[in-house]
Design a protein around this motif. Structure first.
Motif: not given
Length: 185
Positions: A14, A40, A42, A63-66, A69
Motif C-alpha cells: 500500500d 489492499d 479485497p 489497510p484491510s487485512g494482514t 489473510d
C-alpha cells in the motif's frame, strides 16, 4: 546471474514508494517479470484469482487485512504458490516464526530495502527451480483454475427462475468442486 524466466509476480503493497523500490529490485534480479500491483486485501483477492501468479510478494500490514489473510487465501486456492513477506512489522521473532510455520516462503524486513535484490535473489531462484520441475503441468493447472473461477463467476451471476435450473446449477458447482479436488491431488 539474472533470472531469465518471465516470472508472474503479484505485489501486495500500500506504500507507493515501497512499490517503486520493490519493483526496481525485482528488475535487478528478474529479466522480464510480469508484475501486478494491488494495495489492499479485497483487490488482492480478485486479481489473484484471475492472474494466478508464480509468486506473491506482500507487505504484512495492509489497510484491510494482514499478510496472514493473504497467505490463507493463497493456500486455499493453490498451495504451491510461494509467498514472501516484505515488511517493517515483523520485528517480533515470534510473529516471524509464525509466518514461516503458516506456510510463507520467507520474509524480508523493510529496513533491508537498500539491498533487497540480494535478499530476494535466493528466494526467487528457489521459486524458479520449483517452477521448472513442474512447468508443463503447472501451466495446464493454471488454465484449468482460471476457467473454473470464470465458470463459478458465471454460475454465481445466473438468476435461476425455476427449481430445475437451480438444481442444475448446484449439480454443476458440485462437479466443479470434485474436478478442483481431483486436480489438486
Amino acid at each position: 546471474m539474472m533470472i531469465n524466466i518471465p516470472l508472474r509476480i503479484l505485489l501486495v503493497e500500500d506504500e507507493k514508494t515501497d512499490v517503486v523500490l520493490i519493483k526496481r529490485n525485482i528488475y535487478q534480479v528478474v529479466e522480464k517479470p510480469v508484475i501486478e500491483v494491488v494495495n489492499d486485501f479485497p483487490d488482492f483477492e480478485s486479481v489473484f484469482k484471475n492472474f494466478l501468479p508464480d509468486l506473491v510478494i506482500s507487505d504484512f500490514s495492509l489497510p484491510s487485512g494482514t499478510g496472514l489473510d493473504v497467505l490463507e487465501l493463497i493456500k486455499s486456492i493453490d498451495e504451491s504458490i510461494p509467498l514472501i513477506f516484505i515488511t517493517g512489522a515483523l520485528d517480533d521473532d515470534e510473529l516471524a516464526a509464525e509466518t514461516i510455520v503458516s506456510g510463507a516462503s520467507g520474509f524480508i524486513l523493510k529496513k533491508h530495502m537498500s539491498y533487497l535484490d540480494q535478499k530476494l535473489e535466493p528466494l526467487l531462484k528457489q521459486v524458479v527451480y520449483n517452477m521448472i520441475q513442474h512447468d508443463e503441468l503447472r501451466e495446464r493447472i493454471r488454465k484449468n483454475k482460471i476457467a473454473i473461477h470464470q465458470i463459478y463467476g458465471y454460475l454465481e451471476s445466473m438468476k435461476a427462475d425455476d427449481k430445475e435450473q437451480r438444481d442444475n446449477i448446484k449439480k454443476i458447482k458440485n462437479n466443479l468442486n470434485k474436478f478442483n479436488i481431483e486436480n489438486a491431488e
